[in-house]
Structures are given as structure tokens and as C-alpha cells.
Design an enzyme around this catalytic site. Structure first.
Site, PDB file in Angstrom:
ATOM      1  N   LYS A 158       0.945  -1.405  -0.048  1.00  0.00           N
ATOM      2  CA  LYS A 158      -0.086   0.051   0.322  1.00  0.00           C
ATOM      3  C   LYS A 158       0.739   1.440  -0.111  1.00  0.00           C
ATOM      4  O   LYS A 158       1.472   1.671   1.328  1.00  0.00           O
ATOM      5  CB  LYS A 158      -1.060   0.024   1.339  1.00  0.00           C
ATOM      6  CG  LYS A 158      -2.026  -1.123   0.731  1.00  0.00           C
ATOM      7  CD  LYS A 158      -2.577  -1.427   2.095  1.00  0.00           C
ATOM      8  CE  LYS A 158      -4.127  -0.476   2.359  1.00  0.00           C
ATOM      9  NZ  LYS A 158      -5.361  -0.313   1.172  1.00  0.00           N
TER      10      LYS A 158
HETATM   11  C1  PLP Z   1      -6.230  -1.204  -4.045  1.00  0.00           C
HETATM   12  C2  PLP Z   1      -6.823  -2.600  -3.200  1.00  0.00           C
HETATM   13  N1  PLP Z   1      -7.045  -3.494  -3.416  1.00  0.00           N
HETATM   14  C3  PLP Z   1      -7.272  -4.654  -2.111  1.00  0.00           C
HETATM   15  C4  PLP Z   1      -7.855  -4.445  -1.022  1.00  0.00           C
HETATM   16  C5  PLP Z   1      -8.333  -4.720   0.020  1.00  0.00           C
HETATM   17  O1  PLP Z   1      -6.678  -5.371   0.898  1.00  0.00           O
HETATM   18  P1  PLP Z   1      -7.285  -5.870   2.574  1.00  0.00           P
HETATM   19  O2  PLP Z   1      -7.835  -7.752   2.136  1.00  0.00           O
HETATM   20  O3  PLP Z   1      -5.872  -6.958   2.753  1.00  0.00           O
HETATM   21  O4  PLP Z   1      -7.710  -4.780   3.378  1.00  0.00           O
HETATM   22  C6  PLP Z   1      -7.521  -3.125  -0.563  1.00  0.00           C
HETATM   23  C7  PLP Z   1      -7.726  -2.646   0.717  1.00  0.00           C
HETATM   24  O5  PLP Z   1      -6.152  -2.337   1.413  1.00  0.00           O
HETATM   25  C8  PLP Z   1      -7.077  -1.853  -1.544  1.00  0.00           C
HETATM   26  O6  PLP Z   1      -6.342  -1.134  -0.512  1.00  0.00           O
END
Ligand code: PLP
Length: 313
Positions: A158
Site C-alpha cells: 500500500k
Molecule cells: C487496492 C486494494 N485492493 C484490495 C484491498 C483489500 O485488502 P485487505 O483485504 O488486505 O484490506 C485493499 C484494501 O486494503 C486495497 O486498497
């Protein structure tokens, strides 16, 4: 209910309004920061919040820091401990969103490289109910914005600057009257939502884009794959997914820490199933909702229970 708005900043807990950075901060100009989104889910019966898969979030966080050469003096264990302490002292008794941020903190704008910059770590928590404010299943569109690839900005962690990509897509979708955007990758295959991974149900199996499709390897995605297999005996196939396959799927849902499991009822103005929450999505949603609040002992190792010090003191 007594609560205190605190942040961990500069190595200690401080009032949130005192956690400030200067306008020359490198990360503010260039998005040179790594963040996480973690949920703490309120369990009324136990009088505690349950932080979900805290360690896994910080493992991903530190992977992001390695990619951006952000050095912070904390291990995964340290970060988990700091998070628990913050929640104990804030005293919230509701569903929360927890935001760790590691950023290039030097007051140095004329520096387009990751070297020669200091790093800082900050952590904050805030009440957050439903992320997508929906009546029933979500209405999604395919975005005209393509998901960034690993040769541009790595999408597997992220990185703050990367989220301009998601924000452009989400803005376009909401302005056109949809709840969420689905992004395709550079090859035209389905990647993910702007802050969620995507699953479809086809002939009783789950299908989700593979790691090669420029997705964030979501922790909720992994949770759903495990729960589907262990609790429902349903396997997940990870493979490239074409846009038109979504239109023909029996069910589609999105997964994310903020969004939980969000059923999708329409994509590009086509009905998915009967447009309501499908049976497999409903079962998974039920199990997931219990697991994240510490309601299933088998998955207790995924939950960190935190009681407020403000209540027990
Ligand atoms: C672009 C993106 N994809 C997928 C997710 C889902 O990831 P997670 O389940 O780890 O929150 C997120 C959220 O963090 C995201 O920002």
C-alpha cells in the site's frame, strides 16, 4: 462513554491534534509513504474490540517499507504492541479503522529519490462503520482507469502515491452514479476494486484474479479463501478473469478490510444473478462477520482482543 483521540507520533502517544507535519514533508509532495488499513471490530458481549489479523497487516506494511526504503525502528511485534496500547488508551467501544503510516518525513522537496531522506512512523485509529454505504448489493462499473502494474508502481503493497489510481477510478464511478469501480489491468483482465479484491461464484466455485493481475494480495481475500475451503468445502481458483465473465457470474462480491464482504448486484448496468445477495456470498458473509468479532474459537488466533483502559481503570 469516555474516549480520547490520540495518535502514536514521534515515538509516543500524543493528542491527535498535536500530530502534525510541515508543508515541506517529502511524502506530502510525492506520496512516498506506506500505509495500512486495519479493522478493530466491536464485540458488545465481551466489551472488547477484536483487531483482525494484526500481524499480517504489519508484515505487509514492513514489506512496503522495504520497497520504498523507509526505515522505522519497529518490528512486527513492536507495531502490534503499539497498536494495542493506542486502542487501550483511546477507549473506543465501536467498530474502528486503524491507520499506520510510515513516510519520508524530511523537509526536502528537491529530491526525487528515496535516498537521503528521514522516515517517521505514525498511527491513528478512528470510528468507522460501513465503508460502502449501500442499500442491498453494490452497483459497480468497469473503470476507464487501468490498474497500475508492477513496472510502474508496485501494487502488492500500500504505497500512498499509488492510491491516486484508485481515487481517480472511484471518483469517476461515483460521479456516474455507481457505488464502486472495478479496474482492469494493462492487459484488459479484471484486477480489483479501488480498495477491494474481487471474487465471482461460477458453478459453485470461487474464482478470483491471481497475484499476476496487479492486485493487492488482500488479507480479507486470503481469509475468504480459507473460510470457503474450511467451512463450506468450496475451493477458490486463482486465474485471469475476463470482464465479460463477470457479467455471466452467478455471484460477485468484493473483499477488503474496510469493505468486509460486499455483495455486487449490478456491473455495467447488467444484473448479476438476481441482483441481490447470492447464497454463497450470504454464507461467507455470515461466517466472516462472526470470525472478525472473535465469535469463532477456531479462528481466535486471527483476533487480538483489546479492552479499553478508560473503562476498566
Ligand atoms: C487496492 C486494494 N485492493 C484490495 C484491498 C483489500 O485488502 P485487505 O483485504 O488486505 O484490506 C485493499 C484494501 O486494503 C486495497 O486498497
Amino acid at each position: 462513554m469516555a474516549t480520547r483521540a490520540l495518535a502514536f507520533f514521534g515515538g509516543k502517544l500524543v493528542p491527535l491534534e498535536d500530530a502534525k507535519v510541515g508543508i515541506m514533508t517529502h511524502a506530502l509532495h510525492y506520496g512516498t509513504a506506506i500505509f495500512e488499513g486495519i479493522r478493530a471490530n466491536w464485540n458488545e458481549k465481551e466489551g472488547k474490540v477484536f483487531v483482525f489479523r494484526l500481524m499480517e497487516h504489519y508484515e505487509r506494511f514492513l514489506r512496503g517499507c522495504r520497497i520504498l526504503k523507509i526505515e522505522i525502528p519497529y518490528s512486527v511485534d513492536d507495531l502490534c504492541r503499539i497498536t494495542v496500547e493506542l486502542l487501550q488508551e483511546c477507549g473506543y467501544q465501536e467498530d474502528l479503522y486503524i491507520r499506520p503510516l510510515a513516510f519520508k518525513s524530511s523537509q526536502k522537496v528537491a529530491n526525487l529519490k528515496l535516498q537521503d531522506l528521514d522516515s517517521e512512523f505514525a498511527l491513528m485509529a478512528m470510528p468507522l462503520g460501513a465503508y460502502l454505504d449501500l442499500q442491498g448489493a453494490a452497483r459497480c462499473c468497469t473503470s476507464s482507469w487501468r490498474r497500475m502494474g508492477d513496472t510502474m508502481i508496485p501494487p502488492s503493497v500500500k504505497i500512498s502515491g499509488l492510491y491516486v489510481n484508485s481515487i481517480l477510478a472511484k471518483t469517476e464511478a461515483v460521479m456516474a452514479g455507481f457505488d464502486e469501480a472495478i479496474m482492469l489491468n494493462q492487459d484488459g483482465f479484471v484486477s480489483e476494486g479501488t480498495g477491494e479484491n474481487l471474487f465471482m461464484v461460477v458453478e459453485g466455485k470461487l474464482v478470483t484474479p491471481a497475484s499476476s493481475e496487479n492486485i493487492l494480495m488482500g488479507i480479507t481475500r486470503d481469509t475468504v479463501i480459507q473460510l470457503a475451503r474450511q467451512e463450506l468445502g468450496i475451493e477458490t481458483v486463482e486465474r485471469p478473469v475476463r470482464r465479460s465473465e463477470l457479467y455471466l457470474a452467478d455471484e460477485v462480491f468484493l473483499t477488503g478490510t474496510a469493505a468486509h464482504l460486499t455483495p455486487v448486484g449490478h456491473i455495467d448496468n447488467r444484473l448479476i444473478g438476481d441482483g441481490n445477495v447470492g447464497p454463497i456470498t450470504r454464507s461467507l458473509l455470515h461466517i466472516y462477520s462472526e470470525v472478525i468479532r472473535g465469535g469463532r474459537p477456531k479462528y481466535a488466533h486471527w483476533c487480538t482482543a483489546v479492552a479499553s483502559r478508560l473503562v476498566t481503570a
